[in-house]
Scaffold this active site. Sequence first.
Site, PDB file in Angstrom:
ATOM      1  N   ASN A  25      -9.634   7.906   7.269  1.00 58.63           N
ATOM      2  CA  ASN A  25      -9.807   6.543   7.093  1.00 58.63           C
ATOM      3  C   ASN A  25     -10.376   5.858   8.432  1.00 58.63           C
ATOM      4  OD1 ASN A  25      -6.584   6.712   5.757  1.00 58.63           O
ATOM      5  ND2 ASN A  25      -8.559   6.799   4.701  1.00 58.63           N
ATOM      6  N   LEU A  26     -10.305   6.278   9.417  1.00 60.01           N
ATOM      7  CA  LEU A  26     -10.440   5.484  10.780  1.00 60.01           C
ATOM      8  C   LEU A  26     -11.930   5.202  11.059  1.00 60.01           C
ATOM      9  CD1 LEU A  26      -8.100   7.667  13.160  1.00 60.01           C
ATOM     10  CD2 LEU A  26      -7.718   5.821  11.785  1.00 60.01           C
TER      11      LEU A  26
ATOM     12  N   CYS B  62     -10.439 -14.950 -15.717  1.00 58.48           N
ATOM     13  CA  CYS B  62      -9.719 -13.855 -15.011  1.00 58.48           C
ATOM     14  C   CYS B  62     -10.434 -12.853 -14.511  1.00 58.48           C
ATOM     15  CB  CYS B  62      -8.414 -13.488 -15.339  1.00 58.48           C
ATOM     16  SG  CYS B  62      -8.445 -12.394 -16.710  1.00 58.48           S
TER      17      CYS B  62
ATOM     18  N   ASP C 282       0.940  -1.163   0.108  1.00 60.04           N
ATOM     19  CA  ASP C 282      -0.005  -0.193   0.024  1.00 60.04           C
ATOM     20  C   ASP C 282       1.042   1.218   0.058  1.00 60.04           C
ATOM     21  OD1 ASP C 282      -2.095   2.123   0.706  1.00 60.04           O
ATOM     22  OD2 ASP C 282      -3.367   0.334   1.372  1.00 60.04           O
TER      23      ASP C 282
ATOM     24  N   CYS D  92     -13.609   5.441  -4.284  1.00 61.59           N
ATOM     25  CA  CYS D  92     -14.617   5.486  -3.092  1.00 61.59           C
ATOM     26  C   CYS D  92     -14.553   6.945  -2.603  1.00 61.59           C
ATOM     27  CB  CYS D  92     -14.428   4.361  -2.303  1.00 61.59           C
ATOM     28  SG  CYS D  92     -15.300   2.734  -2.792  1.00 61.59           S
TER      29      CYS D  92
ATOM     30  N   CYS E 179     -11.579 -10.678 -17.668  1.00 61.38           N
ATOM     31  CA  CYS E 179     -12.582 -11.530 -18.222  1.00 61.38           C
ATOM     32  C   CYS E 179     -14.083 -10.665 -17.717  1.00 61.38           C
ATOM     33  CB  CYS E 179     -12.772 -12.952 -18.031  1.00 61.38           C
ATOM     34  SG  CYS E 179     -11.501 -13.911 -18.934  1.00 61.38           S
TER      35      CYS E 179
ATOM     36  N   CYS F 230      -6.093 -13.456 -20.078  1.00 60.45           N
ATOM     37  CA  CYS F 230      -5.685 -14.888 -19.862  1.00 60.45           C
ATOM     38  C   CYS F 230      -5.931 -15.607 -20.997  1.00 60.45           C
ATOM     39  CB  CYS F 230      -6.804 -15.256 -18.722  1.00 60.45           C
ATOM     40  SG  CYS F 230      -8.430 -15.469 -19.187  1.00 60.45           S
TER      41      CYS F 230
END
Length: 254
Positions: free
Chosen positions: A69-70, A172, A61, A189, A175, A253
């Site tokens: 974030n918490l 995959c 990350d 988000c 796909c 794939c």
Amino acid sequence: MPLAPDRLNRFARHIVLPEVGGAGQVALSKSHVALIGCGGIGSPALQYLAASGIGTLTLIDDDVVEESNLQRQTIFTTADIGTPKALAAAAWVSRFDPALTVHAHTTRITAQNAPALLAGANLVLDGSDNFATRLAVSDTCVGLQIPLTSAAVGRFQGQVANFAGHLPGEACYRCFVGDAFDAEGCDTCADDGVLGAFVGLVGAMAAMSAIRALLTGVSTLGDPQWARLHLIDGLATTLRPLSIPKDPGCKGCS
Ligand SMILES: [Zn+2]
């Protein structure tokens, strides 16, 4: 190789389950899972992966813990604000169970560095927040023949699926979503909002899906349900399965 007495005790409630058993617990302890994203999905997923005794965890990350974030990223505390998430997450793992091996990478995973970052993992759990990363990770997993647990959330819609695009006839992740989202910054988000408890539910389900994949051929819980996408509606509280067919023209794939 049997488990040491203290490990037998720690995982007693797993071992007593016929669907996991001692063989399943040994397999989990020998497993190496690479976790992409230590955020809303990755945090609760990591808690259950670590709690289940996955022996080696690689955490990737490039973000830093922020106050906002918490509300959902359950392994972090106020004191972690400003710390790289991968480092804070690795510190959490070490406090939680010092017997686990943990590697932290604070770099952003890309198509270029993914093969080096993911090599050696038995499974990749992708809880990243954008299509470009997820597609790069998927393509790399196919190339390295590593099963992929993919999880995503948009508001109150969640998706969790295991993919094994390297296996004949199995789809995959590419796909499923196609090639339209390779550009950076297509979705996030951040502007949409997300409910902490709901993204936690999706993260926990991703951890369970990963465990099922890791136990394939080991114990009866080991049913990876490749390319079976579980659509989770957090408002109606429903779960709907969807089978993803392999795309014969998929550039990942096929
Ligand atoms: Zn594919």
